[in-house]
Design an enzyme around this catalytic site. Structure first.
Site, mmCIF file in Angstrom:
data_model
loop_
_atom_site.group_PDB
_atom_site.id
_atom_site.type_symbol
_atom_site.label_atom_id
_atom_site.label_comp_id
_atom_site.label_asym_id
_atom_site.label_seq_id
_atom_site.Cartn_x
_atom_site.Cartn_y
_atom_site.Cartn_z
ATOM 1 N N SER A 1 -3.656 4.447 -0.981
ATOM 2 C CA SER A 1 -2.662 5.435 -0.579
ATOM 3 C C SER A 1 -2.019 5.965 -1.842
ATOM 4 C CB SER A 1 -1.605 4.774 0.318
ATOM 5 O OG SER A 1 -0.473 5.602 0.472
ATOM 6 N N TYR B 1 3.952 -2.563 2.363
ATOM 7 C CA TYR B 1 2.812 -1.654 2.461
ATOM 8 C C TYR B 1 2.420 -1.139 1.076
ATOM 9 C CZ TYR B 1 0.021 2.384 3.925
ATOM 10 O OH TYR B 1 -0.990 3.302 4.086
#
Length: 256
Positions: free
Chosen positions: A144, A157
């Site tokens: 990401s 995350y």
């Protein structure tokens, strides 16, 4: 990478980016597509949609919980035996909880680490060890933009996505002599079920899963090691390199 006539396996294929990638791959000339997620019903619905769009591709439904290493090992061994080589592995399965660090719940933290990182590691190990025997293969690990720039309220995350980048970089050099390529995909915020309940950061525009999937296919065709998706990602990375003080200020001002 040439996709025509190859076999690909996509984890997290039942929704979001993984589903969009599976649908995009189904139009790329693959011989076989193995779709992996926990819910068989969702996978079968996706398989039917793919078959409706392209009757020439063989779709294998593989319901699997990636946080169960023994089940993963057994399933991949049987899949390799039944369908032969897997040429492309796309690790897309993941989960995110948006919670301030001081109020985060440990079960949620464990789930993020177990699926995003340990599940990815387990699947990669099972497939890569078999790719070595054929001296051919490509592994795509979906990280990401948060693997480059950590996001407040998404600390766990972000930590898993940073770890995926480091793991991929090490693996890229280690497996290159075995003719196995390791690629990282770094989408920015993407409009999926997983993030629709999130408090959005100011000025951040979400991409569609389809945009991410198309960027991946283009990156694979051009043999890129790292695929950044969207102009926002490129702008953030530029700021990180040349004006980190500005990026810090933007992050503070953009918090939800």
């Amino acid at each position: 990478m040439k996709l025509y006539g190859k076999t690909a396996l996509v984890t997290g294929a039942s929704r979001g980016i993984g589903r969009a990638i599976a649908l995009e791959l189904a139009q790329s000339g693959l011989k076989r597509l193995i779709i992996v997620a926990r819910t068989q019903e969702h996978l079968e619905a996706l398989a039917q949609e793919i078959a409706h769009r392209n009757a020439d591709i063989s779709v294998v439904v593989l319901p699997l919980d990636l946080t169960q290493p023994i089940c993963v090992n057994t399933a991949i061994a049987q899949t390799w035996r039944d369908y032969r080589a897997i040429h492309l592995l796309i690790n897309c399965a993941g989960v995110a909880y948006q919670t301030p660090f001081l109020t985060a719940k440990l079960p949620d933290v464990y789930q993020e680490i177990s699926l995003n990182l340990i599940g990815l590691y387990t699947m990669t190990r099972c497939v890569a060890r078999r790719m070595v025997s054929q001296e051919e293969g490509t592994i795509v690990n979906v990280s990401s933009l948060m693997g480059k720039v950590a996001a407040p309220t998404l600390s766990t995350y972000s930590a898993t996505k940073f770890a995926i980048l480091g793991f991929s970089q090490a693996l890229r050099h280690e497996l290159a002599p075995r003719q196995i390529k390791v690629v990282t995909l770094l989408p920015t915020l993407t409009d999926t079920d997983m993030v629709r309940g999130f408090k959005r950061f100011r000025w951040v525009r979400a991409m569609t899963p389809q945009q991410v999937a198309k960027a991946l296919i283009q990156g694979l065709e051009h043999d890129h090691n790292e695929i950044l998706v969207g102009w926002q990602s490129h702008l953030v990375i530029w700021c990180q390199h040349f004006a980190p003080w500005l990026l810090e200020r933007i992050l503070q001002l953009s918090m939800p």
